[in-house]
Every structure is written in structure tokens, then in C-alpha cells.
Motif scaffolding. Structure first.
Motif, PDB file in Angstrom:
ATOM      1  N   ILE A 244       8.979   3.147   2.107  1.00 42.90           N
ATOM      2  CA  ILE A 244       7.878   2.224   1.820  1.00 42.90           C
ATOM      3  C   ILE A 244       6.914   2.159   2.995  1.00 42.90           C
ATOM      4  CG2 ILE A 244       7.328  -0.218   1.427  1.00 42.90           C
ATOM      5  CD1 ILE A 244       9.929  -0.327  -0.247  1.00 42.90           C
ATOM      6  N   ILE A 245       7.447   2.142   4.213  1.00 41.95           N
ATOM      7  CA  ILE A 245       6.591   2.153   5.406  1.00 41.95           C
ATOM      8  C   ILE A 245       5.743   3.414   5.430  1.00 41.95           C
ATOM      9  CG2 ILE A 245       6.612   2.357   7.924  1.00 41.95           C
ATOM     10  CD1 ILE A 245       9.043   0.475   7.906  1.00 41.95           C
ATOM     11  N   ALA A 246       6.342   4.553   5.066  1.00 48.54           N
ATOM     12  CA  ALA A 246       5.600   5.810   5.039  1.00 48.54           C
ATOM     13  C   ALA A 246       4.488   5.787   4.001  1.00 48.54           C
ATOM     14  CB  ALA A 246       6.549   6.964   4.759  1.00 48.54           C
ATOM     15  N   LEU A 247       4.777   5.226   2.838  1.00 50.59           N
ATOM     16  CA  LEU A 247       3.753   5.148   1.795  1.00 50.59           C
ATOM     17  C   LEU A 247       2.592   4.252   2.210  1.00 50.59           C
ATOM     18  CD1 LEU A 247       5.992   4.917  -1.384  1.00 50.59           C
ATOM     19  CD2 LEU A 247       4.621   6.867  -0.626  1.00 50.59           C
ATOM     20  N   ILE A 248       2.906   3.128   2.833  1.00 48.94           N
ATOM     21  CA  ILE A 248       1.846   2.221   3.284  1.00 48.94           C
ATOM     22  C   ILE A 248       1.043   2.864   4.408  1.00 48.94           C
ATOM     23  CG2 ILE A 248       1.415  -0.002   4.413  1.00 48.94           C
ATOM     24  CD1 ILE A 248       3.816  -1.094   2.812  1.00 48.94           C
TER      25      ILE A 248
ATOM     26  N   GLY B 227      -1.366   9.395   9.289  1.00 51.93           N
ATOM     27  CA  GLY B 227      -0.553  10.537   8.889  1.00 51.93           C
ATOM     28  C   GLY B 227       0.654  10.776   9.769  1.00 51.93           C
ATOM     29  N   GLY B 228       0.504  10.610  11.069  1.00 50.25           N
ATOM     30  CA  GLY B 228       1.615  10.844  11.990  1.00 50.25           C
ATOM     31  C   GLY B 228       2.747   9.850  11.799  1.00 50.25           C
ATOM     32  N   ILE B 229       2.377   8.598  11.639  1.00 47.95           N
ATOM     33  CA  ILE B 229       3.392   7.566  11.418  1.00 47.95           C
ATOM     34  C   ILE B 229       4.073   7.774  10.073  1.00 47.95           C
ATOM     35  CG2 ILE B 229       3.739   5.086  11.093  1.00 47.95           C
ATOM     36  CD1 ILE B 229       1.394   4.659  13.040  1.00 47.95           C
ATOM     37  N   ALA B 230       3.294   8.161   9.073  1.00 47.91           N
ATOM     38  CA  ALA B 230       3.859   8.398   7.739  1.00 47.91           C
ATOM     39  C   ALA B 230       4.841   9.564   7.767  1.00 47.91           C
ATOM     40  CB  ALA B 230       2.744   8.661   6.732  1.00 47.91           C
ATOM     41  N   ALA B 231       4.486  10.627   8.467  1.00 47.82           N
ATOM     42  CA  ALA B 231       5.379  11.785   8.552  1.00 47.82           C
ATOM     43  C   ALA B 231       6.670  11.434   9.280  1.00 47.82           C
ATOM     44  CB  ALA B 231       4.669  12.936   9.249  1.00 47.82           C
ATOM     45  N   SER B 232       6.561  10.661  10.335  1.00 49.67           N
ATOM     46  CA  SER B 232       7.759  10.240  11.066  1.00 49.67           C
ATOM     47  C   SER B 232       8.653   9.358  10.202  1.00 49.67           C
ATOM     48  CB  SER B 232       7.369   9.472  12.325  1.00 49.67           C
ATOM     49  OG  SER B 232       6.635  10.294  13.191  1.00 49.67           O
TER      50      SER B 232
END
Length: 53
Positions: free
Chosen positions: A10-14, A21-26
């Protein structure tokens, strides 16, 4: 463990929604690792339960 994987997903989707993008990929990477650990532990538990009978 599965709960934490869902939280990171959910954090990645938000994060992806807002353009980070970097935070989502991590976060997706962490969610994948936690999900695979959950699967391994669930299989071990299932096999252990079957062998006890």
C-alpha cells in the motif's frame, strides 16, 4: 508477516501515485521479500502439521 507485506504494498502504491518512484520501488522490493518469507514459513508450518499426524 503477511500484514506487513500488504502495508508495504500500500505504501508503494501511494508513493507511486504521488510520483516517488524510488520509494515505491523500495517498498515493493520489501513487500516481495516479506511475502516470500511468509510463503516459506507457511509451507514449513503446513508440512510440520501434516507430519505430526
Amino acid at each position: 508477516m503477511l500484514h506487513y507485506a500488504a502495508v508495504f504494498l500500500i505504501i508503494a502504491l501511494i508513493a507511486a501515485l504521488f510520483g516517488f518512484g524510488g520509494i515505491a520501488a523500495s517498498a515493493v522490493g520489501i513487500a516481495k521479500i516479506l511475502f516470500y518469507i511468509f510463503l516459506v514459513l507457511a509451507l514449513i508450518s503446513l508440512l510440520g502439521g501434516l507430519l505430526r499426524r
